[in-house]
Each structure stands twice: as structure tokens, then as C-alpha cells.
Design a protein around this motif. Structure first.
Motif, PDB file in Angstrom:
ATOM      1  N   SER A   1      83.757  43.456  86.710  1.00 50.92           N
ATOM      2  CA  SER A   1      83.286  44.836  86.588  1.00 50.92           C
ATOM      3  C   SER A   1      84.421  45.714  86.086  1.00 50.92           C
ATOM      4  CB  SER A   1      82.767  45.354  87.930  1.00 50.92           C
ATOM      5  OG  SER A   1      83.820  45.438  88.871  1.00 50.92           O
TER       6      SER A   1
ATOM      7  N   ASP B   1      79.899  43.923  84.725  1.00 51.26           N
ATOM      8  CA  ASP B   1      80.102  43.261  83.441  1.00 51.26           C
ATOM      9  C   ASP B   1      79.587  41.824  83.453  1.00 51.26           C
ATOM     10  OD1 ASP B   1      81.332  45.487  82.307  1.00 51.26           O
ATOM     11  OD2 ASP B   1      83.297  44.897  83.071  1.00 51.26           O
ATOM     12  N   ARG B   2      79.797  41.137  84.559  1.00 52.51           N
ATOM     13  CA  ARG B   2      79.357  39.744  84.652  1.00 52.51           C
ATOM     14  C   ARG B   2      78.943  39.438  86.076  1.00 52.51           C
ATOM     15  NH1 ARG B   2      82.699  34.070  84.753  1.00 52.51           N
ATOM     16  NH2 ARG B   2      80.961  32.702  84.232  1.00 52.51           N
TER      17      ARG B   2
END
Length: 209
Positions: A70, A91-92
Motif C-alpha cells: 500500500s 496497491d496489492r
């Protein structure tokens, strides 16, 4: 009393004969899909909108199979003179199901209901690296998550529903009281006239009535 020699063998053969005479109930999978219970632990779905990147699921995972990345983003002030805020942006979010032991701890510790169990179990891969599901794949599993089962008849009502019902009843009672008071205010008697304005006056001297 001593057991009769061969009685254990006879009992075992009796069980075998009873089983042989019963009709088998084999499910012809994959032509016939199994009837899974509602709490089946098949695969984990991610509801990304609820995720706040608190990292609780990754920290509590015994197998360390959850990967989260993040970054922080600054939110401008909502009003002039206000203070800027910062929030975490995901983000992931990935889960390695080759390591996952399906304990469900990540789902239990999530404080914002971002992870759910899906009964889907047909996601075998020929390459072990494909068992790492990224957030797009985890989001697709959300469409397979069933609705929560109904509460048992004797179960306690959730606190959220009880609070919402109490607030709705209070609001309805307030509106009913306002509606009752409105007609009374509209039909109230007018105030008496002020003294010396509307009352008939006696005729002046020398005049006619």
C-alpha cells in the motif's frame, strides 16, 4: 460368560452383508455438483472497498501467505482552514493458496468485513505459482459468496439490527407526535379581542343610537 468362538467374525460378516445389499449413493462428480454446506471453506474472496490496509489479516496468518502492499495518499481539507488527512491506498492484496491451510483466522480478525468464504473449490492449477491469487482474482470470488444463513429461531438478534430498529421506532414515534400536535395547533380558539377595540360603544350624548 465366555464369548462364543467365531462370534466376532460372524458380526463382521453381518455388517458386510448389510452393506452389500444397500444401494450406493455415489455422486457422479463432476457431472453432478456436490451439495455443499453453507459454511464450506472453499476459497477466500476479497471485498476491496472495505479493506483499510490495517494488515491484521497478514499479521495473524500462521502461514504468512497473505501479501499486502500500500501507499499513503493525502486528502485535501474538506473546508477552508481544515486539516489535510492521509489514508492508506491498497496497491496489492494476494493470497497464496499453495501455503494457505484454510484456518479462517484472516476472515475472523478482519474488523471491516473485507474477506469472505466462498464454497468454490475448483481452482486447481498445473503450475503452483498460479495458486497465488491477486486482488483482481480474489474480487471475482466475491460473486460466488452465498448470502449468510438465517439465524436459528432461538438465536439472539444482532446488536446492529437491534440498534437500527430502536432508532427507527424512536423516529416513528417522534413523527407521530408531531403529526398529532399539528392539527391541534391549527384548530385552536382565536385569542380574545383586546379591550376597548371591538366592543360596541354607547352613543354620545344628544346623538341617536
Amino acid at each position: 460368560m465366555a464369548p462364543i468362538p467365531g462370534s466376532g467374525l460372524a458380526k463382521g460378516l453381518a455388517v458386510t452383508l448389510r452393506t452389500m445389499t444397500k444401494k450406493s449413493h455415489t455422486a457422479q462428480y463432476p457431472d453432478a455438483q456436490p451439495d455443499l454446506p453453507p459454511r464450506t471453506r472453499g476459497v477466500i474472496g476479497l471485498f476491496e472497498e472495505n479493506c483499510t490496509v490495517c494488515m491484521l489479516c497478514a499479521r495473524e496468518c500462521p502461514d504468512w501467505c497473505i501479501y499486502i502492499d500500500s501507499h499513503k495518499e493525502t486528502i485535501p481539507a474538506a473546508a477552508p482552514g481544515g486539516r489535510e488527512r492521509s489514508r492508506n491506498v491498497l496497491d496489492r492484496f494476494a493470497i497464496d493458496f499453495a501455503l494457505c491451510m484454510y484456518c479462517g483466522i484472516c476472515i475472523e480478525v478482519c474488523p471491516f468485513d473485507a474477506l469472505f468464504w466462498s464454497p468454490e473449490f475448483e481452482y486447481a492449477e498445473t503450475d503452483i505459482h498460479d495458486l497465488t491469487h491477486e486482488r483482481d482474482k480474489l474480487r471475482e470470488w466475491m460473486w460466488t459468496v452465498p448470502e449468510p444463513p438465517a439465524l436459528d429461531p432461538g438465536a439472539e438478534e444482532p446488536k446492529e439490527l437491534a440498534a437500527a430498529r430502536k432508532a427507527a421506532e424512536k423516529l416513528a414515534a417522534t413523527r407521530a407526535a408531531e403529526a398529532t400536535q399539528a392539527p391541534r395547533a391549527a384548530g385552536a380558539d382565536p385569542a380574545p379581542p383586546a379591550s376597548g377595540t371591538d366592543e360596541p360603544q354607547p352613543p354620545a350624548e344628544g346623538g341617536t343610537a
